[in-house]
Write a protein that holds these residues in place. Structure first.
Motif, PDB file in Angstrom:
ATOM      1  N   PRO A   4       0.801  -1.230   0.000  1.00 25.10           N
ATOM      2  CA  PRO A   4       0.000   0.000   0.000  1.00 25.10           C
ATOM      3  C   PRO A   4       0.835   1.281   0.000  1.00 25.10           C
ATOM      4  CG  PRO A   4      -0.719  -1.487   1.765  1.00 25.10           C
ATOM      5  CD  PRO A   4       0.493  -2.087   1.139  1.00 25.10           C
ATOM      6  N   GLU A   5       1.982   1.274   0.672  1.00 25.91           N
ATOM      7  CA  GLU A   5       2.815   2.472   0.710  1.00 25.91           C
ATOM      8  C   GLU A   5       3.365   2.808  -0.675  1.00 25.91           C
ATOM      9  OE1 GLU A   5       2.926   0.164   3.135  1.00 25.91           O
ATOM     10  OE2 GLU A   5       2.256   1.360   4.834  1.00 25.91           O
ATOM     11  N   SER A   6       3.790   1.786  -1.403  1.00 25.22           N
ATOM     12  CA  SER A   6       4.298   1.992  -2.753  1.00 25.22           C
ATOM     13  C   SER A   6       3.185   2.512  -3.668  1.00 25.22           C
ATOM     14  CB  SER A   6       4.877   0.688  -3.297  1.00 25.22           C
ATOM     15  OG  SER A   6       5.340   0.852  -4.600  1.00 25.22           O
ATOM     16  N   PHE A   7       1.984   1.950  -3.521  1.00 25.77           N
ATOM     17  CA  PHE A   7       0.830   2.405  -4.300  1.00 25.77           C
ATOM     18  C   PHE A   7       0.558   3.877  -3.998  1.00 25.77           C
ATOM     19  CE2 PHE A   7      -3.739   3.316  -4.307  1.00 25.77           C
ATOM     20  CZ  PHE A   7      -4.018   3.128  -5.643  1.00 25.77           C
ATOM     21  N   ALA A   8       0.548   4.227  -2.713  1.00 22.86           N
ATOM     22  CA  ALA A   8       0.277   5.606  -2.306  1.00 22.86           C
ATOM     23  C   ALA A   8       1.307   6.560  -2.896  1.00 22.86           C
ATOM     24  CB  ALA A   8       0.251   5.718  -0.780  1.00 22.86           C
ATOM     25  N   GLU A   9       2.569   6.185  -2.842  1.00 20.99           N
ATOM     26  CA  GLU A   9       3.642   7.028  -3.392  1.00 20.99           C
ATOM     27  C   GLU A   9       3.438   7.271  -4.890  1.00 20.99           C
ATOM     28  OE1 GLU A   9       6.855   8.039  -1.973  1.00 20.99           O
ATOM     29  OE2 GLU A   9       6.163   7.522   0.039  1.00 20.99           O
ATOM     30  N   LEU A  26      -1.016  10.908   1.693  1.00 18.23           N
ATOM     31  CA  LEU A  26      -2.154  10.008   1.801  1.00 18.23           C
ATOM     32  C   LEU A  26      -2.114   9.334   3.165  1.00 18.23           C
ATOM     33  CD1 LEU A  26      -3.555   7.712  -0.918  1.00 18.23           C
ATOM     34  CD2 LEU A  26      -3.330   6.856   1.387  1.00 18.23           C
ATOM     35  N   TYR A  27      -3.218   9.421   3.882  1.00 15.46           N
ATOM     36  CA  TYR A  27      -3.345   8.824   5.206  1.00 15.46           C
ATOM     37  C   TYR A  27      -4.448   7.784   5.189  1.00 15.46           C
ATOM     38  CZ  TYR A  27      -0.684  12.777   7.064  1.00 15.46           C
ATOM     39  OH  TYR A  27       0.282  13.697   7.331  1.00 15.46           O
ATOM     40  N   SER A  28      -4.237   6.664   5.878  1.00 21.79           N
ATOM     41  CA  SER A  28      -5.312   5.704   6.094  1.00 21.79           C
ATOM     42  C   SER A  28      -5.919   5.983   7.467  1.00 21.79           C
ATOM     43  CB  SER A  28      -4.805   4.262   6.010  1.00 21.79           C
ATOM     44  OG  SER A  28      -3.882   3.995   7.036  1.00 21.79           O
ATOM     45  N   TYR A  29      -7.204   5.685   7.596  1.00 18.80           N
ATOM     46  CA  TYR A  29      -7.919   5.940   8.844  1.00 18.80           C
ATOM     47  C   TYR A  29      -8.017   4.654   9.651  1.00 18.80           C
ATOM     48  CZ  TYR A  29     -11.727   7.155  12.030  1.00 18.80           C
ATOM     49  OH  TYR A  29     -12.499   7.366  13.139  1.00 18.80           O
ATOM     50  N   ARG A  39       0.638   6.959   4.816  1.00 19.19           N
ATOM     51  CA  ARG A  39       0.972   5.820   3.960  1.00 19.19           C
ATOM     52  C   ARG A  39       1.883   6.207   2.815  1.00 19.19           C
ATOM     53  NH1 ARG A  39       0.399   1.776   7.196  1.00 19.19           N
ATOM     54  NH2 ARG A  39      -1.683   1.664   8.077  1.00 19.19           N
ATOM     55  N   GLY A  40       1.948   7.500   2.517  1.00 17.56           N
ATOM     56  CA  GLY A  40       2.812   7.955   1.445  1.00 17.56           C
ATOM     57  C   GLY A  40       2.731   9.458   1.294  1.00 17.56           C
TER      58      GLY A  40
END
Length: 143
Positions: A4-9, A26-29, A39-40
């Motif tokens: 998910p971090e790579s996707f967010a970036e 981008l933040y996840s809740y 997340r990125g």
């Protein structure tokens, strides 16, 4: 989506390339603890963050609390903005935060908040357009 971090970036880098955005995150809740987890990001440095978690009582958390877009033409005037060093170091002025929602579950009309995208427009004049554009792409990012 294995990373998910790579996707967010990747998503944030595309947003910064395609829209007049200086930086984005981008933040996840996490509903159990009521925090946002970074997340990125694109355009900022991870070392500049005080923490990778934010309370929902911050500008980034407002879309989680209200279900509405948060925007500020001068984020430095918002006393709830935690990482003031980011504002100064990166010369951030305006901010838009857009909610990422889940797809509705079968038999349920409500959508759960998944997270938030925060964008820092290059100039205040582009804030409204960026808000609209992010709201249009948010459902695709949330999938």
């Amino acid at each position: 989506m294995d990373d998910p971090e790579s996707f967010a970036e990747r998503v944030l880098a595309i947003l910064c390339e395609e829209f007049p955005i200086k930086a984005a995150s981008l933040y996840s809740y996490q509903p159990q603890s009521k925090v946002l987890v970074l997340r990125g990001q694109s355009g900022l440095d991870y070392k500049a963050y005080k923490s990778f978690e934010l309370s929902i009582d911050t500008p980034a958390g407002q879309p989680i609390k209200t279900g509405e877009v948060f925007s500020s033409s001068d984020i430095s005037l918002n006393s709830e903005y935690r990482d003031r060093e980011l504002i100064v170091h990166y010369n951030l002025k305006s901010m838009v935060a857009v909610l990422l929602r889940s797809k509705p579950l079968l038999g349920k009309e409500t959508q759960s908040p998944l997270g938030v995208i925060c964008a820092y427009p290059v100039n205040v004049e582009s804030m409204s357009g960026i808000s609209t554009q992010l709201q249009e792409v948010a459902p695709f990012i949330a999938r």
